[in-house]
Design a protein around this motif. Structure first.
Motif, PDB file in Angstrom:
ATOM      1  N   ALA A  93      45.772  42.388  32.022  1.00  0.00           N
ATOM      2  CA  ALA A  93      44.414  41.876  31.903  1.00  0.00           C
ATOM      3  C   ALA A  93      44.450  40.630  31.037  1.00  0.00           C
ATOM      4  N   VAL A  94      43.789  39.591  31.492  1.00  0.00           N
ATOM      5  CA  VAL A  94      43.689  38.350  30.730  1.00  0.00           C
ATOM      6  C   VAL A  94      42.221  38.125  30.406  1.00  0.00           C
ATOM      7  N   SER A  95      41.914  38.038  29.131  1.00  0.00           N
ATOM      8  CA  SER A  95      40.536  37.835  28.670  1.00  0.00           C
ATOM      9  C   SER A  95      40.487  36.517  27.910  1.00  0.00           C
ATOM     10  N   SER A  96      39.783  35.541  28.473  1.00  0.00           N
ATOM     11  CA  SER A  96      39.733  34.205  27.871  1.00  0.00           C
ATOM     12  C   SER A  96      38.344  33.885  27.342  1.00  0.00           C
ATOM     13  N   ARG A  97      38.259  33.674  26.030  1.00  0.00           N
ATOM     14  CA  ARG A  97      37.040  33.224  25.353  1.00  0.00           C
ATOM     15  C   ARG A  97      35.854  34.155  25.574  1.00  0.00           C
TER      16      ARG A  97
END
Length: 258
Positions: free
Chosen positions: A194-198
């Motif tokens: 999972a990639v969570s950006s800002r």
């Protein structure tokens, strides 16, 4: 239900009142006077005094020289028996340290509790991006990397219920659209990360991977949080996956043969 929003004392059972005393303590209120406990638990001063006395005698609460109460060591000793608490932290710590040495960024371990992610370990990078995280902190599942990893591997009915509720917004980039969240969760399951950006702050990006227990179910998630402007996401993914796989194997998980 929060400590400041409780039903009337007469409507609660004795165990409920006892638990309300303990629930009066949180990260923002680690030390309370008897009057504070009474108010936050929604109890009369007499009832609070009786319950605090019983909890203090058992060791769940401790009273310092100024008369203020704190959570007692006995309660911590009991909490340490939780398989999703200190026991998991102890098993995971060598792999979290390896992940930190590989990145020198913030490293986190978290579990799901209802609709929230709870952080049970955190290693702070020396020059890493600042994060609003501490051990015991809670965040909505959709707003963090570890939360997305845990939500994506939860029961389908729970995912649908969660996606259908109002989704809290913390930055302009936080996922608040149910359809978008469903697409993101499907991608997490497909890619394994999972990639969570800002989503929580405008300057941070996290990469997370699920941790599996002996039976193969996802019981935790591990992540690294880096400055968004400097993020080298493709380089972080193998390191996070390796840490998650190492913890999973240490917990007794055996991957299916290819």
């Amino acid at each position: 239900m929060t400590a400041d929003a409780v039903p009337p004392q007469s409507a609660r059972s004795a165990p409920d009142r006892l638990l309300a005393v303990l629930a009066a303590f949180d990260h923002d209120h680690p030390a309370l006077s008897l009057t504070d406990i009474s108010r936050r638990a929604g109890l009369s001063l007499t009832t609070a005094h009786r319950l605090v006395g019983a909890l203090s005698d058992w060791g769940a609460l401790e009273r310092d020289a100024s008369g203020v109460y704190h959570v007692g060591l006995r309660l911590w000793e009991v909490a340490a028996l939780s398989p999703r608490g200190l026991a998991l932290r102890q098993i995971a710590l060598p792999y979290l340290e390896d992940l930190y040495e590989a990145t020198h960024e913030n490293v986190q371990l978290a579990v799901r509790d209802g609709s929230e992610v709870v952080y049970i370990e955190w290693i702070s990078g020396r020059s890493a991006v600042g994060v609003h995280i501490r051990v015991g902190a809670r965040w909505p599942l959709h707003a963090t990397g570890v939360g997305l990893a845990l939500l994506a591997h939860s029961e389908a009915a729970f995912q649908e219920t969660y996606s259908g509720k109002p989704l809290a917004r913390f930055t302009p980039h936080t996922i608040t659209d149910p359809a978008t969240l469903r697409r993101v969760l499907a991608e997490v399951r497909r890619s394994g990360v999972a990639v969570s950006s800002r989503q929580v702050t405008d300057d941070a990006l996290s990469v997370a991977a699920p941790v599996r227990g002996a039976g193969g179910s996802v019981i935790a998630a591990v992540s690294v949080v880096v400055p968004e402007r400097d993020a080298q996401t493709p380089a972080l993914i193998p390191a996070v996956r390796l840490a998650a796989r190492g913890i999973s194997r240490a917990l007794g998980w055996q991957p299916e043969p290819s």
